[in-house]
Design an enzyme around this catalytic site. Sequence first.
Site, PDB file in Angstrom:
ATOM      1  N   LYS A   1     -12.792   0.000  12.288  1.00 30.00           N
ATOM      2  CA  LYS A   1     -11.510   0.384  12.893  1.00 30.00           C
ATOM      3  C   LYS A   1     -11.643   0.594  14.408  1.00 30.00           C
ATOM      4  CE  LYS A   1      -8.282   0.739   9.619  1.00 30.00           C
ATOM      5  NZ  LYS A   1      -6.890   0.284   9.724  1.00 30.00           N
TER       6      LYS A   1
ATOM      7  N   ASP B   1      -3.650 -13.816   4.098  1.00 29.91           N
ATOM      8  CA  ASP B   1      -4.752 -12.873   3.922  1.00 29.91           C
ATOM      9  C   ASP B   1      -5.320 -12.532   5.301  1.00 29.91           C
ATOM     10  OD1 ASP B   1      -6.841 -12.333   1.273  1.00 29.91           O
ATOM     11  OD2 ASP B   1      -7.519 -11.842   3.311  1.00 29.91           O
TER      12      ASP B   1
ATOM     13  N   THR C   1      -7.311   5.233  13.262  1.00 29.88           N
ATOM     14  CA  THR C   1      -7.560   6.364  12.357  1.00 29.88           C
ATOM     15  C   THR C   1      -8.382   7.492  12.972  1.00 29.88           C
ATOM     16  OG1 THR C   1      -8.821   6.977  10.382  1.00 29.88           O
ATOM     17  CG2 THR C   1      -9.450   4.934  11.430  1.00 29.88           C
TER      18      THR C   1
ATOM     19  N   GLY D   1       0.825  -1.222   0.000  1.00 28.74           N
ATOM     20  CA  GLY D   1       0.000   0.000   0.000  1.00 28.74           C
ATOM     21  C   GLY D   1       0.852   1.263   0.000  1.00 28.74           C
TER      22      GLY D   1
ATOM     23  N   TYR E   1     -16.326   1.831   7.611  1.00 30.07           N
ATOM     24  CA  TYR E   1     -14.860   1.791   7.770  1.00 30.07           C
ATOM     25  C   TYR E   1     -14.481   2.219   9.189  1.00 30.07           C
ATOM     26  CZ  TYR E   1     -10.034   3.485   7.583  1.00 30.07           C
ATOM     27  OH  TYR E   1      -8.705   3.725   7.868  1.00 30.07           O
TER      28      TYR E   1
ATOM     29  N   GLU F   1     -10.645   8.905  11.483  1.00 31.67           N
ATOM     30  CA  GLU F   1     -12.037   8.694  11.059  1.00 31.67           C
ATOM     31  C   GLU F   1     -12.918   8.255  12.237  1.00 31.67           C
ATOM     32  OE1 GLU F   1     -14.334   8.353   8.193  1.00 31.67           O
ATOM     33  OE2 GLU F   1     -13.062  10.040   7.666  1.00 31.67           O
TER      34      GLU F   1
HETATM   35  P1  NAP Z   1      -3.537   1.430   1.573  1.00 31.37           P
HETATM   36  O1  NAP Z   1      -2.630   2.132   0.630  1.00 31.37           O
HETATM   37  O2  NAP Z   1      -4.958   1.232   1.185  1.00 31.37           O
HETATM   38  O3  NAP Z   1      -2.890  -0.017   1.839  1.00 31.37           O
HETATM   39  C1  NAP Z   1      -3.613  -1.022   2.487  1.00 31.37           C
HETATM   40  C2  NAP Z   1      -2.954  -2.353   2.223  1.00 31.37           C
HETATM   41  O4  NAP Z   1      -3.742  -3.382   2.862  1.00 31.37           O
HETATM   42  C3  NAP Z   1      -2.846  -2.745   0.746  1.00 31.37           C
HETATM   43  O5  NAP Z   1      -1.500  -3.063   0.464  1.00 31.37           O
HETATM   44  C4  NAP Z   1      -3.729  -3.979   0.619  1.00 31.37           C
HETATM   45  O6  NAP Z   1      -3.207  -4.979  -0.173  1.00 31.37           O
HETATM   46  C5  NAP Z   1      -3.706  -4.520   2.054  1.00 31.37           C
HETATM   47  N1  NAP Z   1      -4.865  -5.388   2.270  1.00 31.37           N
HETATM   48  C6  NAP Z   1      -6.179  -5.078   2.084  1.00 31.37           C
HETATM   49  N2  NAP Z   1      -6.946  -6.158   2.338  1.00 31.37           N
HETATM   50  C7  NAP Z   1      -6.104  -7.164   2.691  1.00 31.37           C
HETATM   51  C8  NAP Z   1      -6.314  -8.520   3.050  1.00 31.37           C
HETATM   52  N3  NAP Z   1      -7.517  -9.059   3.111  1.00 31.37           N
HETATM   53  N4  NAP Z   1      -5.228  -9.275   3.347  1.00 31.37           N
HETATM   54  C9  NAP Z   1      -3.982  -8.746   3.267  1.00 31.37           C
HETATM   55  N5  NAP Z   1      -3.724  -7.460   2.930  1.00 31.37           N
HETATM   56  C10 NAP Z   1      -4.777  -6.687   2.628  1.00 31.37           C
HETATM   57  O7  NAP Z   1      -3.523   2.114   3.002  1.00 31.37           O
HETATM   58  P2  NAP Z   1      -2.458   3.139   3.630  1.00 31.37           P
HETATM   59  O8  NAP Z   1      -2.837   4.521   3.232  1.00 31.37           O
HETATM   60  O9  NAP Z   1      -1.102   2.634   3.389  1.00 31.37           O
HETATM   61  O10 NAP Z   1      -2.831   3.013   5.175  1.00 31.37           O
HETATM   62  C11 NAP Z   1      -2.239   2.023   5.987  1.00 31.37           C
HETATM   63  C12 NAP Z   1      -3.158   1.746   7.171  1.00 31.37           C
HETATM   64  O11 NAP Z   1      -3.335   2.929   7.928  1.00 31.37           O
HETATM   65  C13 NAP Z   1      -4.557   1.274   6.812  1.00 31.37           C
HETATM   66  O12 NAP Z   1      -4.950   0.337   7.787  1.00 31.37           O
HETATM   67  C14 NAP Z   1      -5.421   2.521   6.922  1.00 31.37           C
HETATM   68  O13 NAP Z   1      -6.757   2.179   7.221  1.00 31.37           O
HETATM   69  C15 NAP Z   1      -4.721   3.228   8.063  1.00 31.37           C
HETATM   70  N6  NAP Z   1      -4.790   4.701   8.048  1.00 31.37           N
HETATM   71  C16 NAP Z   1      -4.394   5.373   6.944  1.00 31.37           C
HETATM   72  C17 NAP Z   1      -4.395   6.753   6.962  1.00 31.37           C
HETATM   73  C18 NAP Z   1      -3.963   7.543   5.758  1.00 31.37           C
HETATM   74  O14 NAP Z   1      -4.249   8.735   5.713  1.00 31.37           O
HETATM   75  N7  NAP Z   1      -3.254   6.950   4.821  1.00 31.37           N
HETATM   76  C19 NAP Z   1      -4.803   7.439   8.118  1.00 31.37           C
HETATM   77  C20 NAP Z   1      -5.177   6.704   9.229  1.00 31.37           C
HETATM   78  C21 NAP Z   1      -5.146   5.329   9.198  1.00 31.37           C
HETATM   79  P3  NAP Z   1      -3.355  -5.001  -1.766  1.00 31.37           P
HETATM   80  O15 NAP Z   1      -2.227  -4.150  -2.246  1.00 31.37           O
HETATM   81  O16 NAP Z   1      -3.196  -6.446  -2.052  1.00 31.37           O
HETATM   82  O17 NAP Z   1      -4.692  -4.448  -2.097  1.00 31.37           O
HETATM   83  N1  GDD Z   2     -11.960  10.044  -2.354  1.00 30.02           N
HETATM   84  C1  GDD Z   2     -12.582  11.174  -2.688  1.00 30.02           C
HETATM   85  N2  GDD Z   2     -12.892  11.404  -4.002  1.00 30.02           N
HETATM   86  N3  GDD Z   2     -12.889  12.052  -1.722  1.00 30.02           N
HETATM   87  C2  GDD Z   2     -13.486  13.206  -2.085  1.00 30.02           C
HETATM   88  C3  GDD Z   2     -13.806  13.504  -3.406  1.00 30.02           C
HETATM   89  C4  GDD Z   2     -13.511  12.553  -4.416  1.00 30.02           C
HETATM   90  O1  GDD Z   2     -13.776  12.736  -5.609  1.00 30.02           O
HETATM   91  N4  GDD Z   2     -14.363  14.736  -3.452  1.00 30.02           N
HETATM   92  C5  GDD Z   2     -14.383  15.187  -2.192  1.00 30.02           C
HETATM   93  N5  GDD Z   2     -13.857  14.263  -1.357  1.00 30.02           N
HETATM   94  C6  GDD Z   2     -13.760  14.389   0.107  1.00 30.02           C
HETATM   95  C7  GDD Z   2     -14.338  13.201   0.871  1.00 30.02           C
HETATM   96  O2  GDD Z   2     -15.762  13.281   0.919  1.00 30.02           O
HETATM   97  C8  GDD Z   2     -13.661  13.399   2.217  1.00 30.02           C
HETATM   98  O3  GDD Z   2     -14.373  14.342   2.983  1.00 30.02           O
HETATM   99  C9  GDD Z   2     -12.293  13.989   1.852  1.00 30.02           C
HETATM  100  O4  GDD Z   2     -12.391  14.413   0.486  1.00 30.02           O
HETATM  101  C10 GDD Z   2     -11.130  13.026   1.984  1.00 30.02           C
HETATM  102  O5  GDD Z   2     -11.463  11.817   1.333  1.00 30.02           O
HETATM  103  P1  GDD Z   2     -10.368  10.661   1.105  1.00 30.02           P
HETATM  104  O6  GDD Z   2      -9.164  11.210   0.462  1.00 30.02           O
HETATM  105  O7  GDD Z   2     -11.065   9.531   0.443  1.00 30.02           O
HETATM  106  O8  GDD Z   2      -9.907  10.292   2.585  1.00 30.02           O
HETATM  107  P2  GDD Z   2     -10.716  10.044   3.940  1.00 30.02           P
HETATM  108  O9  GDD Z   2     -10.478  11.223   4.813  1.00 30.02           O
HETATM  109  O10 GDD Z   2     -12.113   9.647   3.675  1.00 30.02           O
HETATM  110  O11 GDD Z   2      -9.970   8.769   4.531  1.00 30.02           O
HETATM  111  C11 GDD Z   2      -8.546   8.701   4.557  1.00 30.02           C
HETATM  112  O12 GDD Z   2      -8.065   9.203   5.790  1.00 30.02           O
HETATM  113  C12 GDD Z   2      -8.474   8.464   6.946  1.00 30.02           C
HETATM  114  C13 GDD Z   2      -7.874   9.174   8.161  1.00 30.02           C
HETATM  115  O13 GDD Z   2      -8.661  10.275   8.506  1.00 30.02           O
HETATM  116  C14 GDD Z   2      -8.149   7.230   4.353  1.00 30.02           C
HETATM  117  O14 GDD Z   2      -6.768   7.134   4.202  1.00 30.02           O
HETATM  118  C15 GDD Z   2      -8.566   6.380   5.548  1.00 30.02           C
HETATM  119  O15 GDD Z   2      -8.058   5.061   5.392  1.00 30.02           O
HETATM  120  C16 GDD Z   2      -7.970   7.024   6.811  1.00 30.02           C
HETATM  121  O16 GDD Z   2      -8.316   6.270   7.949  1.00 30.02           O
END
Ligand code: NAP
Ligand code: GDD
Length: 325
Positions: free
Chosen positions: A155, A59, A126, A12, A151, A128
């Site tokens: 979490k 998985d 998160t 990811g 989601y 969220e």
């Molecule tokens: P991401 O890019 O969506 O990566 C998630 C990874 O989980 C992917 O590599 C995916 O594998 C793997 N996965 C999904 N389902 C699986 C399964 N059934 N078995 C094994 N692996 C699986 O997420 P990220 O942005 O790196 O975030 C990492 C973690 O932090 C996540 O848990 C997310 O919810 C949490 N988080 C993210 C943010 C953010 O802003 N990025 C903020 C707060 C929390 P595939 O490549 O095979 O699909």
């Molecule tokens: N994805 C997406 N696409 N979001 C949109 C769009 C669009 O076209 N237009 C507006 N948005 C708004 C969403 O409604 C949301 O309010 C905001 O942009 C951010 O959306 P995302 O980038 O999809 O992220 P997220 O905040 O819902 O979730 C991400 O952050 C979380 C931590 O706060 C993800 O990385 C989650 O996995 C993570 O936990």
Amino acid sequence: MKKVAFITGILGQDGPYLAKLLLEKDYEVYGLIRRYSNPSFENLDYLGITNQVQYVEGDMTDEGSLMNIIKSIRPQEIYNLAAQSFVGSSWDQAKLTTEINSLGVLYLLNSVKFFCPLTKFYQASTSEMFGLNNDNGYQDENTAFKPRSPYAISKLYAYWMTINFRESYNIFTSNGILFNHESPLRGIQFVTRKITDGVARIKLGLTKELRLGNLDSKRDWGFAGDYVEAMYLMLQSDKPDDYVAATGENHTVREFVEEAFKAAGMTNFNQYVKIDPRYLRPAEVFELKGKADKAKKILGWQPKVGFKELIKMMVDVDLKRLKKT
Ligand code: NAP
Ligand code: GDD
């Protein structure tokens, strides 16, 4: 002897940044990949570490596979980053989201309890989970949770289970309550990367519009490379605990769009952006802004990359990528 770390979610966004950090610290890094006909190592390739990680197949929805992995590699540290992490899909795929994000965590924690109870465990929690709750204008470790999506609810189960294994079995388990963090490795569905990719395409004449949902949502956006340091520091601490990681600053999606067009040398963004109801959510989280004082004080963590610098970095990489194709 090298320390052994096991990262789920290795393909990811965060997995590769964390793997790079741990490899630089001389860890032996194992990464979980699920069975695919054709897995993509693109993000690891981007950081130049694909051949330095050892891959194990399993998985999050298959308890047996996780138990076998933990039993055979017995890592000192586990970073559970795997998730169905796209909020927008979680209404349509609520069961799958729950199986991966909630039960998957229970399976991993059980494996630690059975085979290596001294292992330190990081759970990717998160912001969220706070949902609509921002009574003070920010959220921190004391803010009550009010999740707004399947989601976030999935979490929340994992968050409490992580704490429960700490309290019930004395296992070192920590939750990182991370606010949004982005990078050139961000999945294309998430709004930041969708915007930077879209802006780059418009700049290069490959498309004429950028279709988005709610432009008024506010997020606290930081750089993923900074946030994996917080994860690492949580597991190096003397005792397990739960920490918020955030920049303390938030911006609307509209501001992100405007800044991304500016980074590409364009000012007239209104003519390209179209509101598309398909991207509106059944229940929106309108505003997230974190206060990371605890992580700063106890872990010495500090985010380094600011809002404009992050956007410029993402736009530049997307322009380069698209020019190559
Ligand atoms: P991401 O890019 O969506 O990566 C998630 C990874 O989980 C992917 O590599 C995916 O594998 C793997 N996965 C999904 N389902 C699986 C399964 N059934 N078995 C094994 N692996 C699986 O997420 P990220 O942005 O790196 O975030 C990492 C973690 O932090 C996540 O848990 C997310 O919810 C949490 N988080 C993210 C943010 C953010 O802003 N990025 C903020 C707060 C929390 P595939 O490549 O095979 O699909
Ligand atoms: N994805 C997406 N696409 N979001 C949109 C769009 C669009 O076209 N237009 C507006 N948005 C708004 C969403 O409604 C949301 O309010 C905001 O942009 C951010 O959306 P995302 O980038 O999809 O992220 P997220 O905040 O819902 O979730 C991400 O952050 C979380 C931590 O706060 C993800 O990385 C989650 O996995 C993570 O936990």
